[in-house]
Design an enzyme around this catalytic site. Structure first.
Site, PDB file in Angstrom:
ATOM      1  N   ASP A 135     -42.715  -1.987 -28.858  1.00 60.30           N
ATOM      2  CA  ASP A 135     -41.884  -0.637 -29.050  1.00 60.30           C
ATOM      3  C   ASP A 135     -42.280  -0.211 -30.315  1.00 60.30           C
ATOM      4  O   ASP A 135     -41.260   0.050 -31.437  1.00 60.30           O
ATOM      5  CB  ASP A 135     -40.557  -0.768 -28.775  1.00 60.30           C
ATOM      6  CG  ASP A 135     -40.137  -0.973 -27.410  1.00 60.30           C
ATOM      7  OD1 ASP A 135     -39.859   0.227 -26.761  1.00 60.30           O
ATOM      8  OD2 ASP A 135     -40.030  -2.057 -27.069  1.00 60.30           O
ATOM      9  N   ASP A 145     -45.599   9.617 -21.635  1.00 59.08           N
ATOM     10  CA  ASP A 145     -45.218  10.606 -22.112  1.00 59.08           C
ATOM     11  C   ASP A 145     -46.327  11.602 -22.179  1.00 59.08           C
ATOM     12  O   ASP A 145     -46.306  12.823 -22.492  1.00 59.08           O
ATOM     13  CB  ASP A 145     -44.578  10.559 -23.607  1.00 59.08           C
ATOM     14  CG  ASP A 145     -43.206   9.660 -23.656  1.00 59.08           C
ATOM     15  OD1 ASP A 145     -42.743   9.625 -22.531  1.00 59.08           O
ATOM     16  OD2 ASP A 145     -42.981   9.369 -24.708  1.00 59.08           O
ATOM     17  N   ARG A 201     -24.853  25.787 -41.959  1.00 60.28           N
ATOM     18  CA  ARG A 201     -23.704  24.911 -42.260  1.00 60.28           C
ATOM     19  C   ARG A 201     -22.253  25.877 -42.243  1.00 60.28           C
ATOM     20  O   ARG A 201     -21.354  25.541 -41.517  1.00 60.28           O
ATOM     21  CB  ARG A 201     -23.730  24.078 -43.417  1.00 60.28           C
ATOM     22  CG  ARG A 201     -22.585  22.954 -43.420  1.00 60.28           C
ATOM     23  CD  ARG A 201     -22.869  22.342 -44.905  1.00 60.28           C
ATOM     24  NE  ARG A 201     -21.600  21.427 -44.883  1.00 60.28           N
ATOM     25  CZ  ARG A 201     -21.860  20.015 -44.885  1.00 60.28           C
ATOM     26  NH1 ARG A 201     -22.967  19.618 -44.550  1.00 60.28           N
ATOM     27  NH2 ARG A 201     -20.636  19.032 -44.975  1.00 60.28           N
ATOM     28  N   ASN A 204     -42.912   2.835 -20.514  1.00 60.23           N
ATOM     29  CA  ASN A 204     -42.938   4.131 -19.939  1.00 60.23           C
ATOM     30  C   ASN A 204     -43.355   5.065 -20.906  1.00 60.23           C
ATOM     31  O   ASN A 204     -43.706   6.168 -20.360  1.00 60.23           O
ATOM     32  CB  ASN A 204     -41.301   4.208 -19.754  1.00 60.23           C
ATOM     33  CG  ASN A 204     -40.404   3.889 -20.814  1.00 60.23           C
ATOM     34  OD1 ASN A 204     -40.302   2.920 -21.733  1.00 60.23           O
ATOM     35  ND2 ASN A 204     -39.646   5.076 -21.172  1.00 60.23           N
ATOM     36  N   HIS A 205     -43.102   4.912 -22.245  1.00 61.80           N
ATOM     37  CA  HIS A 205     -43.602   6.034 -23.036  1.00 61.80           C
ATOM     38  C   HIS A 205     -45.153   6.461 -23.267  1.00 61.80           C
ATOM     39  O   HIS A 205     -45.593   7.400 -23.660  1.00 61.80           O
ATOM     40  CB  HIS A 205     -43.088   5.895 -24.511  1.00 61.80           C
ATOM     41  CG  HIS A 205     -41.542   6.302 -24.553  1.00 61.80           C
ATOM     42  ND1 HIS A 205     -41.216   7.668 -24.659  1.00 61.80           N
ATOM     43  CD2 HIS A 205     -40.477   5.526 -24.558  1.00 61.80           C
ATOM     44  CE1 HIS A 205     -39.783   7.611 -24.522  1.00 61.80           C
ATOM     45  NE2 HIS A 205     -39.520   6.500 -24.586  1.00 61.80           N
ATOM     46  N   ARG A 229     -29.044  21.020 -39.255  1.00 60.94           N
ATOM     47  CA  ARG A 229     -29.113  20.855 -40.838  1.00 60.94           C
ATOM     48  C   ARG A 229     -29.783  22.123 -41.342  1.00 60.94           C
ATOM     49  O   ARG A 229     -29.887  22.335 -42.703  1.00 60.94           O
ATOM     50  CB  ARG A 229     -29.909  19.820 -41.186  1.00 60.94           C
ATOM     51  CG  ARG A 229     -29.343  18.531 -40.695  1.00 60.94           C
ATOM     52  CD  ARG A 229     -27.975  17.991 -40.849  1.00 60.94           C
ATOM     53  NE  ARG A 229     -27.482  17.876 -42.205  1.00 60.94           N
ATOM     54  CZ  ARG A 229     -26.485  17.472 -42.456  1.00 60.94           C
ATOM     55  NH1 ARG A 229     -25.361  17.002 -41.693  1.00 60.94           N
ATOM     56  NH2 ARG A 229     -25.952  16.987 -43.805  1.00 60.94           N
ATOM     57  N   GLN A 248     -35.729  -2.711 -26.798  1.00 61.98           N
ATOM     58  CA  GLN A 248     -35.877  -2.601 -28.352  1.00 61.98           C
ATOM     59  C   GLN A 248     -34.764  -3.449 -29.116  1.00 61.98           C
ATOM     60  O   GLN A 248     -33.964  -2.971 -29.941  1.00 61.98           O
ATOM     61  CB  GLN A 248     -35.657  -1.082 -28.979  1.00 61.98           C
ATOM     62  CG  GLN A 248     -36.898  -0.551 -28.129  1.00 61.98           C
ATOM     63  CD  GLN A 248     -36.922   1.017 -28.789  1.00 61.98           C
ATOM     64  OE1 GLN A 248     -37.172   1.796 -27.964  1.00 61.98           O
ATOM     65  NE2 GLN A 248     -36.581   1.274 -30.064  1.00 61.98           N
ATOM     66  N   HIS A 258     -43.792   2.824 -31.196  1.00 60.02           N
ATOM     67  CA  HIS A 258     -42.979   4.035 -31.274  1.00 60.02           C
ATOM     68  C   HIS A 258     -43.661   4.904 -32.416  1.00 60.02           C
ATOM     69  O   HIS A 258     -42.910   5.750 -33.290  1.00 60.02           O
ATOM     70  CB  HIS A 258     -41.663   4.104 -31.152  1.00 60.02           C
ATOM     71  CG  HIS A 258     -41.094   3.835 -29.866  1.00 60.02           C
ATOM     72  ND1 HIS A 258     -41.458   4.743 -28.725  1.00 60.02           N
ATOM     73  CD2 HIS A 258     -40.373   2.955 -29.601  1.00 60.02           C
ATOM     74  CE1 HIS A 258     -40.825   4.159 -27.533  1.00 60.02           C
ATOM     75  NE2 HIS A 258     -40.201   2.959 -27.857  1.00 60.02           N
ATOM     76  N   ARG A 272     -20.737  25.150 -37.963  1.00 63.36           N
ATOM     77  CA  ARG A 272     -19.580  24.263 -37.883  1.00 63.36           C
ATOM     78  C   ARG A 272     -18.292  25.307 -37.568  1.00 63.36           C
ATOM     79  O   ARG A 272     -17.327  24.354 -37.494  1.00 63.36           O
ATOM     80  CB  ARG A 272     -19.380  23.456 -39.173  1.00 63.36           C
ATOM     81  CG  ARG A 272     -20.646  22.498 -39.275  1.00 63.36           C
ATOM     82  CD  ARG A 272     -20.426  21.748 -40.860  1.00 63.36           C
ATOM     83  NE  ARG A 272     -21.609  20.663 -40.827  1.00 63.36           N
ATOM     84  CZ  ARG A 272     -21.567  19.555 -41.249  1.00 63.36           C
ATOM     85  NH1 ARG A 272     -20.420  19.167 -41.686  1.00 63.36           N
ATOM     86  NH2 ARG A 272     -22.593  18.941 -41.384  1.00 63.36           N
ATOM     87  N   HIS A 316     -38.744  -2.601 -24.355  1.00 63.66           N
ATOM     88  CA  HIS A 316     -38.105  -1.494 -23.885  1.00 63.66           C
ATOM     89  C   HIS A 316     -36.578  -1.439 -24.376  1.00 63.66           C
ATOM     90  O   HIS A 316     -36.093  -0.384 -24.758  1.00 63.66           O
ATOM     91  CB  HIS A 316     -38.115  -1.798 -22.450  1.00 63.66           C
ATOM     92  CG  HIS A 316     -37.690  -0.674 -21.625  1.00 63.66           C
ATOM     93  ND1 HIS A 316     -37.983   0.846 -22.012  1.00 63.66           N
ATOM     94  CD2 HIS A 316     -36.823  -0.479 -20.602  1.00 63.66           C
ATOM     95  CE1 HIS A 316     -37.502   1.702 -21.075  1.00 63.66           C
ATOM     96  NE2 HIS A 316     -36.550   1.060 -20.242  1.00 63.66           N
ATOM     97  N   ASP A 340     -44.826   0.526 -25.142  1.00 64.44           N
ATOM     98  CA  ASP A 340     -44.445   1.519 -25.972  1.00 64.44           C
ATOM     99  C   ASP A 340     -44.821   1.877 -27.342  1.00 64.44           C
ATOM    100  O   ASP A 340     -44.327   1.688 -28.486  1.00 64.44           O
ATOM    101  CB  ASP A 340     -42.800   1.711 -25.921  1.00 64.44           C
ATOM    102  CG  ASP A 340     -42.218   2.355 -24.884  1.00 64.44           C
ATOM    103  OD1 ASP A 340     -42.820   2.884 -23.847  1.00 64.44           O
ATOM    104  OD2 ASP A 340     -40.971   2.323 -24.923  1.00 64.44           O
ATOM    105  N   HIS A 388     -42.545  -4.617 -20.338  1.00 68.04           N
ATOM    106  CA  HIS A 388     -41.814  -3.623 -20.931  1.00 68.04           C
ATOM    107  C   HIS A 388     -40.565  -3.159 -19.667  1.00 68.04           C
ATOM    108  O   HIS A 388     -40.842  -2.329 -19.037  1.00 68.04           O
ATOM    109  CB  HIS A 388     -42.716  -2.510 -21.068  1.00 68.04           C
ATOM    110  CG  HIS A 388     -42.015  -1.367 -22.017  1.00 68.04           C
ATOM    111  ND1 HIS A 388     -41.767  -1.550 -23.299  1.00 68.04           N
ATOM    112  CD2 HIS A 388     -41.443  -0.155 -21.558  1.00 68.04           C
ATOM    113  CE1 HIS A 388     -41.284  -0.494 -23.813  1.00 68.04           C
ATOM    114  NE2 HIS A 388     -40.991   0.262 -22.770  1.00 68.04           N
TER     115      HIS A 388
HETATM  116 ZN   LIG Z   1     -39.495   1.666 -23.315  1.00 72.61          ZN
END
Ligand SMILES: [Zn+2]
Length: 548
Positions: free
Chosen positions: A44, A123, A374, A119-120, A409, A253, A46, A378, A251, A87, A218
């Site tokens: 992972d 993407d 903000r 899986n990623h 933000r 993590q 990422h 809010r 996966h 990943d 994974h």
């Molecule tokens: Zn994954």
């Protein structure tokens, strides 16, 4: 079949009944001789090719660490295998914008031997995965991914490594959930079969070709095989198939760590001792995420028997917060500092710079202000709140979405929009998740979040649902013009922060219907803007929420 015994930590296993292998003709190991084997692993990644702003992890330091272990093993006459649980893609804009080129090429630099497909990796469309494969000279392994039209595997199912006298088979397996987590546009011709079935079918062949069998997976580590709504993970695999020596996972993590008695450590902290999970004679290992750790298993192979000598998760420049003499909280290293490898750092630097430059490029345009200030977001439903919730809802195919305004933000001004603008709106890199709730659970949830007061970060923004809220009390809620049916199921998109109970939202991450999609919120918003640009801000107004 080879059974695992633990030399140094026999206390951990009650299962050490060692069946010694009959030596196959093609084996090269000699009876009575012991062979050293070290497995290193990460998972992972990422997009974390670069260290974070506190100087933690990063591939350049990882290389220094792995190089030093290589030198140590070589001096001892041992063998080493470096594996990834997959990943590699998705999570950091600088990497995502370059199809994780620095990450894959960095892995090539460090000298990975093989990786599982995560899986990623899906993407992106298959052509991007093929391009990524061309960048490196190690295999992407998956025994359970098929082309539905040709019925052939899309990737190499396994590879056998000759390491000195030892033949080691590494078989790759990918979670069946990829079908539901991956981008549907790229899934048309791809099918995922059950990992357990694939391994059972391959085992006779693997046993002929190899002395040691490792699954690079994974699939996730779910304690005691309690995988809930997810597809079965590594524990189920180990319990269902006898004969896998080691599972190198990813996966979920997690730092997969058991204590000396074999009980899983649920709140693992960097620097603590860690032992693999042992299931049905299989060692299961996973090194948390992002290259925070390198997992290291030192093993010994003798007379067909594989034994674990020692195991550790080595932190890569991880830090903890402590109070200094003035009582201020400061970050200090949990272990010795690891210098960054200068050659790899120099190789990665242009990618980091290019990635940051790409953040300034235009991704879309909007005809008037998207309100995220903000002092507004809010206090009332805004177009930005609605837009963010809608983007998350569509990304995970949900019926509705809830967004906490504290996670918004900044505003986006009329005109061109850059990725950098989006990151200012959503800087926290929360992950988008979804939970399947019945109508009653959903109404309870909506009632709870509708009551969040104004002027707080908890104040909720919505998409996909029409609400009438009077003085914080939910009066009506409809989805596509229909009342919410207590007996029907609904999919609700929420971010990981509120899913885990942030802003005192009802926690959903332990709900059996909760799925972490892995998609980062800012990335989801960016993708939505790209797809729907030019945006008309008025279209997102209020989001069908009436507050009185
Ligand atoms: Zn994954």
């Amino acid at each position: 079949m080879i059974k695992i015994g633990l030399l140094a930590v026999t206390a951990i296993t009650g299962l050490v009944s060692l069946a010694v292998n009959v030596q196959a003709d093609s084996s090269r190991w000699e009876a009575g001789t012991s062979y050293k084997l070290t497995i290193l692993h990460t998972n992972d990644n990422h997009g974390r090719f670069w260290s974070n702003r506190h100087g933690e992890y990063g591939m350049a330091a990882r290389k220094t660490l792995i190089d030093s272990i290589r030198a140590e093993i070589k001096a001892e006459g041992g063998q080493l295998l470096l594996l990834s649980g997959g990943d590699i893609n998705t999570g950091v804009p600088e990497s995502d914008l370059q199809d994780a080129e620095p990450d894959f090429k960095g892995m090539g630099f460090i000298g990975y031997d093989a990786m599982a497909i995560g899986n990623h990796e899906f993407d992106n469309e298959l052509s991007v995965i093929r391009k990524q494969q061309s960048w490196v000279d190690f295999p992407f392994l998956a025994a359970n991914i098929y082309d539905t039209s040709t019925k052939k595997r899309l990737f190499k199912p396994y590879q056998v490594f000759q390491k000195g006298a030892l033949r080691i088979a590494v078989v790759g397996l990918t979670t069946e959930d990829t079908k539901k987590l991956g981008n549907p546009e790229f899934m048309g011709n791809i099918s995922f079969t059950q990992p357990v079935d694939e391994v059972k079918n391959l085992l006779p062949e693997l046993n002929k070709k190899a002395d040691i069998i490792i699954a690079a997976t994974h699939m996730g580590h779910y304690q005691d095989a309690k995988f809930g709504i997810n597809a079965p993970g590594d524990v189920t695999l180990a319990r269902s198939v006898k004969g896998i020596d080691i599972i190198i996972g990813g996966h979920s993590q997690d730092p997969v760590c058991a204590d000396a008695q074999g009980a899983m450590i649920t709140k693992y902290k960097a620097g603590m001792a860690c032992m693999p999970d042992v299931q049905n004679g299989t060692l299961i290992m996973q090194a948390h995420e992002w290259g925070k750790y390198v997992g290291r298993a030192d093993l010994e192979f003798k007379d067909g028997e594989l034994s674990l000598v020692s195991y550790q998760l080595i932190p890569v420049n991880l830090k903890k917060k402590v109070k200094n003499a003035e009582g201020k909280k400061v970050r200090v290293l949990v272990a010795d500092a690891i210098a960054e490898d200068a050659t790899l750092k120099a190789f990665l630097t242009p990618y980091q710079e290019q990635g940051q430059e790409k953040l300034q490029q235009k991704i879309g345009v909007v005809d008037s202000k998207l309100e995220g200030d903000r002092a507004v977001v809010r206090f009332e439903p805004t177009n930005m709140g609605h837009l963010i919730a809608l983007a998350q809802m569509e990304k995970v195919g949900a019926d509705l979405a809830v967004m906490n305004s504290g996670g918004i933000r900044d505003s986006i001004a009329q005109g061109d929009i850059t990725y950098k603008d989006v990151l200012k709106v959503q800087p926290f890199a929360n992950v988008v998740g979804f939970v399947t709730l019945n109508g009653k659970e959903l109404l309870d949830y909506l009632t709870a979040v509708a009551a969040k007061p104004i002027d707080s970060g908890a104040f909720a923004q919505f998409a996909g649902v029409s609400l009438m809220i009077e003085q914080g009390v939910l009066k009506t809620a409809t989805i596509k013009g229909q009342d919410i049916d207590p007996a029907k199921n609904y999919r609700l998109a929420i971010n990981s922060y509120i899913a885990s109970g942030g802003d005192k939202y009802p926690p959903m991450n332990k709900h059996s219907g909760y799925v972490n999609s892995g998609f980062v919120d800012a990335d989801v918003l960016k993708e939505y803007i790209e797809k729907n640009s030019p945006l008309s801000a008025g279209e997102y107004d209020k989001g069908n929420v009436v507050r009185k």
